[in-house]
Design a protein around this motif. Structure first.
Motif, short mmCIF file in Angstrom:
data_model
loop_
_atom_site.label_atom_id
_atom_site.label_comp_id
_atom_site.label_asym_id
_atom_site.label_seq_id
_atom_site.Cartn_x
_atom_site.Cartn_y
_atom_site.Cartn_z
N MET A 422 -12.11 4.47 -33.18
CA MET A 422 -12.80 5.33 -34.14
C MET A 422 -14.16 4.73 -34.50
N THR A 423 -15.20 5.52 -34.34
CA THR A 423 -16.56 5.05 -34.60
C THR A 423 -17.12 5.75 -35.83
N ILE A 424 -17.53 4.98 -36.81
CA ILE A 424 -18.06 5.53 -38.05
C ILE A 424 -19.58 5.50 -37.97
N VAL A 425 -20.20 6.66 -38.18
CA VAL A 425 -21.65 6.74 -38.15
C VAL A 425 -22.19 6.44 -39.55
N VAL A 426 -23.07 5.46 -39.65
CA VAL A 426 -23.63 5.11 -40.94
C VAL A 426 -24.87 5.98 -41.19
N SER A 427 -24.83 6.73 -42.31
CA SER A 427 -25.89 7.69 -42.61
C SER A 427 -26.75 7.14 -43.74
#
Ligand SMILES: *Cc1c(COP(=O)(O)O)cnc(C)c1O
Length: 501
Positions: A422-427
């Motif tokens: 699972m890859t979390i995109v940092v916004s």
């Protein structure tokens, strides 16, 4: 725990001293004497806690000279006095856009709608407490040169903080309309934003000269004034950023999206390497992180370094639609090099070489270690816009330009490696900070629209609420009107501090 320079052990400081001083005397950055290895029990202890409570836990591991009560007060004054979006879970919310492959960690619900608030709301509190703890009676003047985001976030963080004043220099006509209005309408008795007749480099060199002007600093000292810095080389700006990686993980466990102990990746839009370095600290502390994906724009000096081991700033500089990542010297990389090698003499050698020639290469062993933890890629403006377009079309979720670079890097990484972790995109910013690029990307026309008409249009198209701090700019009074030549910055400092007595 103590703090010392990445370039040598001559000074050993408490965290309060390191935060007050910002940069070590030998030009290196302060690093902790150890990174606490806490493992999964520490991550588990985050479950069910508020963001503030999670922050207290992380900070207490590094700022060991601050008392529990001091940290609690700092954290509450930073995040819990109504300047972040109302709901408590929105300090650093993990969003799960529909039909999307990646969760998004939204770090832009603070007063200036950029992720820099996460750190710049807390740093002033840590600094003001550090003044009390160390018994320093001087007035601190924070000097900032900004190309946009940092200036406003710093003004907002330091406004009305006792014993500290802040003066921000920005290039006249060299920031976006929104960024100008954000700074020019700044309220507070201890703040000033001054435009420089010149470009960002003039502003930055001017500030650097003031910092290293001995005679000028002695004159200030005689008046009980000492200079300090709020940029991301300060340890007090880095440590608050470790918190949201733990918090995001705990949130995903609570939402049932991962099980405690599952590995995750983070994709981070990167400029000065502060945000992604904080993720690396979290990983070392025991957060189950597989890869950190360093996402860059056309100024891809980090992509090259993280894949080849050669850092080379001798390259063209591009102005992109992700201005906060238009950087060729990523200062915080120096901290990573220290933690990867544990060898301060070698770090000093590389940094001397960088200063002399603009480039250095690390040895294969260090590169292998770096590549074990980091992946890297870069995205050009067209692809960034295409990403905003596609994510909006598929999930009705609007990314700002910087976050879109991270999204695309996450896609590219998955395609290239087949890694399904699972890859979390940092916004890192609200899309409302970059109205024109975002509207253009989603295919809505901007012709003839001013900034506020564009805000309204983006609201119409997306349904996303306009952040208070940005919509209120329409009616706010212009308070900061000073404009000076870049050769007159010292005089501006003196004049501002006269008014601060
Ligand atoms: C500052 C900034 C970044 C880059 O963060 P670093 O810590 O400098 O790597 C990315 N996106 C936005 C919107 C920023 O303001």
């Amino acid at each position: 725990m103590y703090y010392s320079s990445t370039r040598g052990d001559a000074e050993k400081k408490t965290s309060a001293e390191a935060i007050l001083e910002g940069l070590a005397a030998d030009g290196g950055l302060f690093v902790p004497s150890e990174i606490p290895q806490l493992g999964l029990p520490f991550v588990e202890s985050m479950l069910g806690l508020s963001y503030e409570e999670r922050a207290e836990k992380v900070l207490s591991k590094f700022l060991t000279d601050y008392t529990e009560q001091e940290l609690k007060d700092c954290v509450n004054r930073a995040y819990n006095r109504g300047n972040f979006d109302a709901a408590a879970e929105k300090r650093a919310e993990v969003k799960l856009p529909e039909d999307a492959p990646f969760p998004v960690l939204e770090l832009w619900h603070g007063p200036t709608s950029a992720f820099k608030d996460m750190a710049l709301q807390l740093l002033p509190q840590l600094m003001s407490t550090a003044l009390r703890k160390t018994g320093v009676k001087d007035r601190v003047l924070i000097l900032v040169a900004t190309s946009g985001d940092t200036g406003k976030a710093a003004l907002e963080g330091f406004r009305d903080v006792p014993q500290i004043s802040i003066l921000v220099f920005y290039p006249e006509g060299g920031v976006s309309r929104i960024q100008y209005l954000q700074m020019a309408t700044q309220e507070g008795g201890n703040v000033n934003a001054t435009a420089i007749r010149g470009n960002f480099d003039d502003a930055q060199s001017g500030v650097k000269e003031i910092f290293s002007d001995k005679a000028f600093n002695e004159k200030l000292a005689a008046d009980g004034i000492r200079l300090s810095s709020a940029n991301s080389i300060n340890w007090g700006r880095l440590v608050p950023q470790i918190v949201y990686y733990f918090s995001a993980y705990a949130d995903l466990v609570e939402k049932g999206r991962i099980k405690m102990g599952d590995a995750v990746n983070f994709s981070v839009p990167t400029g000065n390497f502060g945000d992604i370095l904080a993720a690396y600290y979290a990983k070392c502390m025991g957060l189950p992180v597989h890869k950190l994906i360093c996402a860059s724009n056309a100024n891809n000096v980090l992509t090259e370094f993280l894949t080849t081991g050669t850092y080379d700033r001798n390259r063209p500089f591009y102005k992109t639609i992700t201005p906060s990542m238009d950087i060729l010297i990523s200062s915080n990389l120096e901290r990573l090099l220290y933690h990867m090698t544990g060898d301060k003499a070698r770090v000093k050698g590389w940094m001397d070489e960088l200063a002399r020639t603009g480039r250095y290469s690390v040895d294969p062993e260090t590169l292998a270690k770096i590549r074990d933890a980091f992946a890297a890629s870069w995205t050009g403006d067209d692809q960034t816009k295409a990403t905003i377009h596609d994510v909006f079309a598929r999930s009705h979720y609007v990314l700002d330009t910087h976050s879109a670079v991270a999204w695309h890097a996450a896609e590219a990484y998955r395609e290239e490696t087949g890694d399904e972790t699972m890859t979390i995109v940092v916004s890192t910013a609200s899309p409302y900070k970059f109205n024109a690029s975002v509207l253009d990307a989603v295919g809505a026309g901007t012709e003839g629209l001013d900034e506020f008409a564009m805000q309204d249009k983006l609201h119409e198209v997306s349904g996303l609420a306009i952040p208070r701090g940005l919509s209120s700019l329409r009616t706010k009074e212009i308070r900061q009107k000073d404009v000076v030549d870049s050769a007159e910055m010292r005089e501006a400092v003196t004049a501002f501090m006269k008014k601060q007595d």
